[in-house]
Design a protein around this motif. Structure first.
Motif, PDB file in Angstrom:
ATOM      1  N   GLY A 193      13.968   8.865  63.139  1.00  0.00           N
ATOM      2  CA  GLY A 193      14.886   8.652  62.020  1.00  0.00           C
ATOM      3  C   GLY A 193      15.111   9.930  61.240  1.00  0.00           C
ATOM      4  N   CYS A 202       8.926   6.311  65.237  1.00  0.00           N
ATOM      5  CA  CYS A 202      10.188   5.797  64.677  1.00  0.00           C
ATOM      6  C   CYS A 202      10.579   6.617  63.447  1.00  0.00           C
ATOM      7  N   SER A 203       9.601   6.957  62.587  1.00  0.00           N
ATOM      8  CA  SER A 203       9.901   7.762  61.387  1.00  0.00           C
ATOM      9  C   SER A 203      10.433   9.131  61.793  1.00  0.00           C
ATOM     10  N   LEU A 240      21.936   3.341  63.427  1.00  0.00           N
ATOM     11  CA  LEU A 240      20.526   3.660  63.667  1.00  0.00           C
ATOM     12  C   LEU A 240      19.652   2.434  63.370  1.00  0.00           C
ATOM     13  N   LEU A 260      24.014   5.350  59.424  1.00  0.00           N
ATOM     14  CA  LEU A 260      22.675   4.800  59.217  1.00  0.00           C
ATOM     15  C   LEU A 260      22.602   3.357  59.729  1.00  0.00           C
ATOM     16  N   MET A 284      17.225   0.378  65.978  1.00  0.00           N
ATOM     17  CA  MET A 284      15.790   0.254  65.662  1.00  0.00           C
ATOM     18  C   MET A 284      15.383  -1.223  65.558  1.00  0.00           C
ATOM     19  N   GLY A 296      16.863   8.304  56.992  1.00  0.00           N
ATOM     20  CA  GLY A 296      16.694   7.802  58.352  1.00  0.00           C
ATOM     21  C   GLY A 296      15.239   7.472  58.636  1.00  0.00           C
ATOM     22  N   THR A 320      14.293   4.266  56.703  1.00  0.00           N
ATOM     23  CA  THR A 320      14.983   3.101  57.286  1.00  0.00           C
ATOM     24  C   THR A 320      14.309   2.694  58.596  1.00  0.00           C
ATOM     25  N   CYS A 321      14.079   3.681  59.448  1.00  0.00           N
ATOM     26  CA  CYS A 321      13.469   3.371  60.754  1.00  0.00           C
ATOM     27  C   CYS A 321      12.060   2.803  60.581  1.00  0.00           C
TER      28      CYS A 321
END
Lengths: 172, 175
Positions: B67, B63-64, B6, B3, B10, B75, B78-79
């Motif tokens: 992730g 982005c979501s 990632l 994570l 991002m 993910g 976070t993204c």
């Protein structure tokens, strides 16, 4: 708290009804400029800020929120901007299972290409606004080529463009 | 893939990429598909396409989705947070000083140059996003689809443009 919620709802209405960066603009103008909470000049300044900062062009609504309600307004705008993003996940869950089917894959590829054409309709007016002489034309062409051909971080290209334009203005 | 990796990708794309959502998406495609091979081109296209038909800011939906494909719910969240919080903070801070900046002619000249570069970055990113789909032996079809998106973009809502492109892609066979 009520003010925060009201601002959040105005921004959410604007973002939910748009499918690309600037299409929330008419709603913001109707909800905020027409009600004298924001002037046209402030709205235009927010759009300029949105173009100069990283992230989506639609990020200008954070600038609108900051102008109207300070940090609370900016937070309300940010929250309204990210809330609809999670709607993509159910779509991904249901449609993702069929992504490898040849016909669906062709559709996805077609949307990628169609999106490029669609985005051109949004970029061309910005190009028209930016071009007022040979220097912006050079900067647009150089930035296009450098983005495609090199891995330079775009922050350096933006800074270089600013410095070059300043140099030209000073020489004139 | 952790994570943390990632999040780092991002953060770099979200805070160091200027010019709007397309350059950021192109930077993510380069990093996740071409360099790190975390996702296939089809998976990236799926995330991008669905984000375009999601109401709201397409970049954050994209982005979501990226992730989620890589690390599930953690993910996606976070993204979404890393792509949106730093850039929004920069936007809010710049807004505070904007009136003073606009009163300074040198800064206005620099902004003019920066906006021209941002336009160029948008053009470059459109090419970067479209190019992998043009190199599959179907140049005429690809150019026709770009033209379809461009032409319809002036007359109907984006969602209908994308629906038309999806239908064209579905029915237009490879042969």
């Amino acid at each position: 708290m009520t003010e925060f919620l009201l601002l959040y709802l105005v921004f959410l209405k604007a973002t939910l009804s748009s499918f690309s960066g600037m299409t929330a603009l008419p709603i913001l103008r109707e909800e905020l400029v027409a009600t004298h909470r924001l002037t046209d000049r402030q709205l235009n300044t927010a759009i300029v800020v949105g173009r100069l900062t990283p992230g989506p062009k639609g990020g200008y609504i954070v600038s609108v929120g900051q102008t109207i309600g300070g940090w609370r307004g900016a937070t309300a705008a940010w929250l309204a901007m990210v809330t609809p993003a999670l709607l993509v996940l159910p779509l991904l869950y249901w449609l993702g299972r069929h992504a490898k089917t040849p016909a669906v894959k062709r559709s996805l590829d077609a949307v990628m290409l169609g999106s490029a054409g669609l985005s051109l309709t949004a970029v061309l007016p910005l190009a028209r606004d930016a071009i007022d002489g040979p220097m912006p034309v050079f900067l647009i062409a150089a930035a296009t080529l450098l983005f495609i051909l090199s891995k330079v971080e775009t922050v350096w290209l933006i800074l270089a463009g600013g410095v070059l334009m300043l140099g030209v203005k000073m020489l004139n | 893939m952790y994570l943390g990796d990632l999040a780092r990708v991002m953060l770099r794309a979200g805070t160091l990429t200027f010019g709007g959502g397309n350059p950021t998406t192109a930077a993510l495609q380069r990093e996740m598909v071409e360099e790190r091979h975390w996702l296939s081109g089809t998976e990236f296209a799926l995330a991008y396409t669905l984000s375009r038909i999601t109401p709201g800011t397409n970049l954050f939906a994209c982005c979501s989705a990226l992730g989620y494909l890589l690390r599930g719910w953690s993910g996606a969240l976070t993204c979404l947070l890393i792509a949106s919080v730093p850039s929004s903070l920069i936007t809010a801070l710049l807004t505070l000083g904007m009136d003073r900046i606009l009163a300074w002619p040198a800064a206005v000249a620099m902004m003019h140059g920066a906006i021209a570069v941002a336009v160029g970055l948008s053009f470059g990113s459109l090419w970067t996003l479209a190019a992998p789909y043009l190199q599959q032996g179907a140049i005429v079809r690809g150019v026709a689809l770009i033209a379809l998106g461009f032409g319809l973009g002036y007359v109907v809502s984006p969602i209908w443009v994308l629906a038309a492109c999806a239908a064209a892609g579905y029915f237009w066979s490879q042969a």
